[in-house]
Design a protein around this motif. Structure first.
Motif, PDB file in Angstrom:
ATOM      1  N   TRP A  39      -6.192 -12.170   9.820  1.00 36.07           N
ATOM      2  CA  TRP A  39      -6.025 -10.356   9.546  1.00 36.07           C
ATOM      3  C   TRP A  39      -5.831  -9.626   9.361  1.00 36.07           C
ATOM      4  O   TRP A  39      -4.774  -8.409   9.224  1.00 36.07           O
ATOM      5  CB  TRP A  39      -6.249 -11.042   7.653  1.00 36.07           C
ATOM      6  N   GLN A  40      -7.155  -8.731  10.187  1.00 39.77           N
ATOM      7  CA  GLN A  40      -6.414  -8.258  11.392  1.00 39.77           C
ATOM      8  C   GLN A  40      -5.769  -7.517  11.810  1.00 39.77           C
ATOM      9  O   GLN A  40      -5.650  -5.535  11.820  1.00 39.77           O
ATOM     10  CB  GLN A  40      -8.050  -7.377  12.017  1.00 39.77           C
ATOM     11  N   ASP A  41      -5.051  -8.106  12.240  1.00 47.10           N
ATOM     12  CA  ASP A  41      -3.688  -7.902  13.522  1.00 47.10           C
ATOM     13  C   ASP A  41      -2.697  -7.114  12.235  1.00 47.10           C
ATOM     14  O   ASP A  41      -2.038  -5.903  12.900  1.00 47.10           O
ATOM     15  CB  ASP A  41      -2.940  -9.225  13.556  1.00 47.10           C
ATOM     16  N   TYR A  42      -2.447  -7.415  11.065  1.00 43.68           N
ATOM     17  CA  TYR A  42      -1.950  -6.775   9.971  1.00 43.68           C
ATOM     18  C   TYR A  42      -2.319  -6.039   9.041  1.00 43.68           C
ATOM     19  O   TYR A  42      -1.868  -5.297   8.157  1.00 43.68           O
ATOM     20  CB  TYR A  42      -1.103  -7.754   9.220  1.00 43.68           C
ATOM     21  N   TRP A  43      -3.756  -5.424   9.270  1.00 42.88           N
ATOM     22  CA  TRP A  43      -4.139  -4.729   8.629  1.00 42.88           C
ATOM     23  C   TRP A  43      -3.937  -3.092   9.163  1.00 42.88           C
ATOM     24  O   TRP A  43      -3.136  -2.928   9.722  1.00 42.88           O
ATOM     25  CB  TRP A  43      -5.769  -5.189   7.940  1.00 42.88           C
ATOM     26  N   GLY A  77       0.772  -1.495   0.224  1.00 38.77           N
ATOM     27  CA  GLY A  77      -0.313  -0.028  -0.324  1.00 38.77           C
ATOM     28  C   GLY A  77       0.374   1.180  -0.664  1.00 38.77           C
ATOM     29  O   GLY A  77       1.961   1.250  -0.353  1.00 38.77           O
ATOM     30  N   VAL A  78       0.370   2.135   0.641  1.00 33.72           N
ATOM     31  CA  VAL A  78       1.368   3.307   0.781  1.00 33.72           C
ATOM     32  C   VAL A  78       0.867   4.437   1.971  1.00 33.72           C
ATOM     33  O   VAL A  78       0.334   3.620   2.824  1.00 33.72           O
ATOM     34  CB  VAL A  78       0.301   4.901  -0.074  1.00 33.72           C
ATOM     35  N   VAL A  79       1.770   4.968   2.347  1.00 31.48           N
ATOM     36  CA  VAL A  79       1.865   5.676   3.140  1.00 31.48           C
ATOM     37  C   VAL A  79       1.524   7.312   2.497  1.00 31.48           C
ATOM     38  O   VAL A  79       2.139   7.834   2.315  1.00 31.48           O
ATOM     39  CB  VAL A  79       2.619   5.852   4.341  1.00 31.48           C
ATOM     40  N   CYS A  80       0.821   7.938   2.941  1.00 30.14           N
ATOM     41  CA  CYS A  80       0.181   9.462   2.902  1.00 30.14           C
ATOM     42  C   CYS A  80       0.803  10.360   4.315  1.00 30.14           C
ATOM     43  O   CYS A  80       0.468   9.798   5.025  1.00 30.14           O
ATOM     44  CB  CYS A  80      -1.196   9.538   2.839  1.00 30.14           C
ATOM     45  N   LYS A  81       1.843  11.386   4.189  1.00 31.43           N
ATOM     46  CA  LYS A  81       1.610  12.054   4.984  1.00 31.43           C
ATOM     47  C   LYS A  81       1.746  13.747   4.530  1.00 31.43           C
ATOM     48  O   LYS A  81       2.138  14.091   3.017  1.00 31.43           O
ATOM     49  CB  LYS A  81       3.793  11.834   5.086  1.00 31.43           C
ATOM     50  N   GLY A  82       1.305  13.795   4.822  1.00 31.17           N
ATOM     51  CA  GLY A  82       1.249  15.905   5.213  1.00 31.17           C
ATOM     52  C   GLY A  82       1.822  17.015   6.372  1.00 31.17           C
ATOM     53  O   GLY A  82       2.418  16.430   7.513  1.00 31.17           O
ATOM     54  N   LYS A 132      -2.131   5.452   6.913  1.00 26.09           N
ATOM     55  CA  LYS A 132      -1.503   4.243   6.279  1.00 26.09           C
ATOM     56  C   LYS A 132      -2.896   3.767   4.871  1.00 26.09           C
ATOM     57  O   LYS A 132      -3.524   4.101   5.875  1.00 26.09           O
ATOM     58  CB  LYS A 132      -1.130   3.288   6.302  1.00 26.09           C
ATOM     59  N   VAL A 133      -2.508   3.391   3.871  1.00 30.27           N
ATOM     60  CA  VAL A 133      -3.575   2.797   2.969  1.00 30.27           C
ATOM     61  C   VAL A 133      -3.266   1.411   2.547  1.00 30.27           C
ATOM     62  O   VAL A 133      -1.755   1.119   2.061  1.00 30.27           O
ATOM     63  CB  VAL A 133      -4.414   3.635   1.713  1.00 30.27           C
ATOM     64  N   LYS A 134      -3.559   0.278   2.893  1.00 30.42           N
ATOM     65  CA  LYS A 134      -3.313  -0.535   2.002  1.00 30.42           C
ATOM     66  C   LYS A 134      -4.225  -1.095   0.655  1.00 30.42           C
ATOM     67  O   LYS A 134      -4.833  -1.456   0.777  1.00 30.42           O
ATOM     68  CB  LYS A 134      -3.138  -2.524   2.980  1.00 30.42           C
ATOM     69  N   THR A 135      -3.803  -2.295   0.095  1.00 24.38           N
ATOM     70  CA  THR A 135      -4.275  -3.014  -0.998  1.00 24.38           C
ATOM     71  C   THR A 135      -5.573  -3.946  -0.990  1.00 24.38           C
ATOM     72  O   THR A 135      -4.939  -4.352   0.400  1.00 24.38           O
ATOM     73  CB  THR A 135      -2.994  -3.272  -2.411  1.00 24.38           C
ATOM     74  N   TYR A 136      -6.308  -4.039  -1.623  1.00 25.80           N
ATOM     75  CA  TYR A 136      -6.923  -5.275  -1.783  1.00 25.80           C
ATOM     76  C   TYR A 136      -6.124  -6.520  -1.679  1.00 25.80           C
ATOM     77  O   TYR A 136      -6.400  -7.718  -1.675  1.00 25.80           O
ATOM     78  CB  TYR A 136      -7.991  -5.277  -2.629  1.00 25.80           C
ATOM     79  N   ALA A 137      -5.421  -6.322  -2.615  1.00 27.04           N
ATOM     80  CA  ALA A 137      -4.516  -8.273  -2.640  1.00 27.04           C
ATOM     81  C   ALA A 137      -3.768  -8.370  -2.171  1.00 27.04           C
ATOM     82  O   ALA A 137      -3.816  -8.953  -1.536  1.00 27.04           O
ATOM     83  CB  ALA A 137      -3.728  -7.382  -3.896  1.00 27.04           C
ATOM     84  N   TYR A 138      -3.269  -6.893  -0.773  1.00 24.85           N
ATOM     85  CA  TYR A 138      -2.398  -7.375   0.275  1.00 24.85           C
ATOM     86  C   TYR A 138      -3.092  -8.032   1.357  1.00 24.85           C
ATOM     87  O   TYR A 138      -3.271  -9.168   2.272  1.00 24.85           O
ATOM     88  CB  TYR A 138      -1.790  -5.995   0.893  1.00 24.85           C
ATOM     89  N   LEU A 139      -4.900  -7.284   1.570  1.00 27.29           N
ATOM     90  CA  LEU A 139      -5.686  -8.517   2.236  1.00 27.29           C
ATOM     91  C   LEU A 139      -5.884  -9.577   1.628  1.00 27.29           C
ATOM     92  O   LEU A 139      -6.094 -10.342   3.144  1.00 27.29           O
ATOM     93  CB  LEU A 139      -7.160  -7.366   2.311  1.00 27.29           C
ATOM     94  N   THR A 140      -6.034  -9.820   0.797  1.00 25.26           N
ATOM     95  CA  THR A 140      -6.300 -11.472   0.009  1.00 25.26           C
ATOM     96  C   THR A 140      -5.451 -12.381   0.664  1.00 25.26           C
ATOM     97  O   THR A 140      -5.541 -12.890   1.453  1.00 25.26           O
ATOM     98  CB  THR A 140      -6.730 -11.612  -0.981  1.00 25.26           C
ATOM     99  N   ARG A 141      -4.382 -11.468   0.643  1.00 28.97           N
ATOM    100  CA  ARG A 141      -2.870 -12.590   0.930  1.00 28.97           C
ATOM    101  C   ARG A 141      -2.752 -12.485   2.760  1.00 28.97           C
ATOM    102  O   ARG A 141      -2.686 -13.925   3.259  1.00 28.97           O
ATOM    103  CB  ARG A 141      -1.271 -11.882   0.934  1.00 28.97           C
TER     104      ARG A 141
END
Length: 214
Positions: free
Chosen positions: A209-213, A175-180, A191-200
């Protein structure tokens, strides 16, 4: 002691301009620098050890799988970072600085690292005592030439951008980390994570899985 703040998920994303960095799937480590002593301590997000032979042995015993972290940092990152902190005018007022790196290899996943992989320590944040975090734009300007996460996007943080990240349209694995913000206490990050990472995550950890989301 928590050396790096717990980062909120995308639900907490403010409206405004940001710099989005590739969120690397590794282990968050911190490294302590003093103008008089250079690099003298290191550790995880929750502990710290002297950067000596004895302290490194204690760290390794407490964190199996991270034995390569200190040697890699000292061999690749410590010297060029030390030069910037000593020579750049932006850092001359500060005597105590803490930097943060992601330790990982090509097959690292959810904090686990594969033996035999070539590891890296990639710089992703700089914090100065009495000031706070360097702004994302200053970080890119001052440290972007060092091994660090790729800048994925610069611009307004929108729901459309967050969804595009989740759908894998920016070529990121986790995913990405957005900073401002302009620096110091004004800096924010999500932080924003991808659906593909969620599936993994679900395939690997099941109901945990929520421990790593986000």
């Amino acid at each position: 002691m928590l050396h790096y703040p717990k980062m909120p998920g995308s639900d907490a994303a403010p409206i405004g301009r940001c710099v989005a960095f590739d969120k690397l799937d590794g282990t968050n480590l911190h490294w302590c620098w003093e103008r008089d002593f250079s690099w003298h301590a290191f550790g995880s997000r929750r502990d710290e050890f002297n950067l000596t032979e004895a302290g490194t042995a204690e760290f390794n015993a407490a964190h199996p799988g991270l034995e390569e972290a200190a040697p890699v940092f000292l061999a690749t990152t410590a010297e060029p970072l030390d030069a910037i902190l000593r020579e750049h005018a932006n850092y001359s007022p500060f005597t105590s600085i803490k930097v943060f790196t992601e330790f990982l290899g090509p097959n690292s996943f959810a904090g686990a690292h594969k033996p035999g992989d070539q590891k890296q320590t990639l710089l992703f944040d700089v914090w100065a005592e009495g000031y706070g975090f360097v702004s994302p734009t200053q970080f890119v300007a001052d440290f972007g030439h060092l091994p660090s996460p790729r800048v994925v996007y610069t611009g307004k943080l929108t729901g459309a951008f967050l969804e595009a990240v989740r759908e894998g349209k920016y070529g990121v694995a986790e995913g990405v980390v957005c900073k401002g913000g302009s620096g110091g206490g004004d800096v924010w990050m999500v932080k924003v994570k991808t659906y593909a990472y969620l599936t993994r995550l679900k395939a690997t950890f099941g109901t945990r899985w929520q421990d790593y989301w986000e």
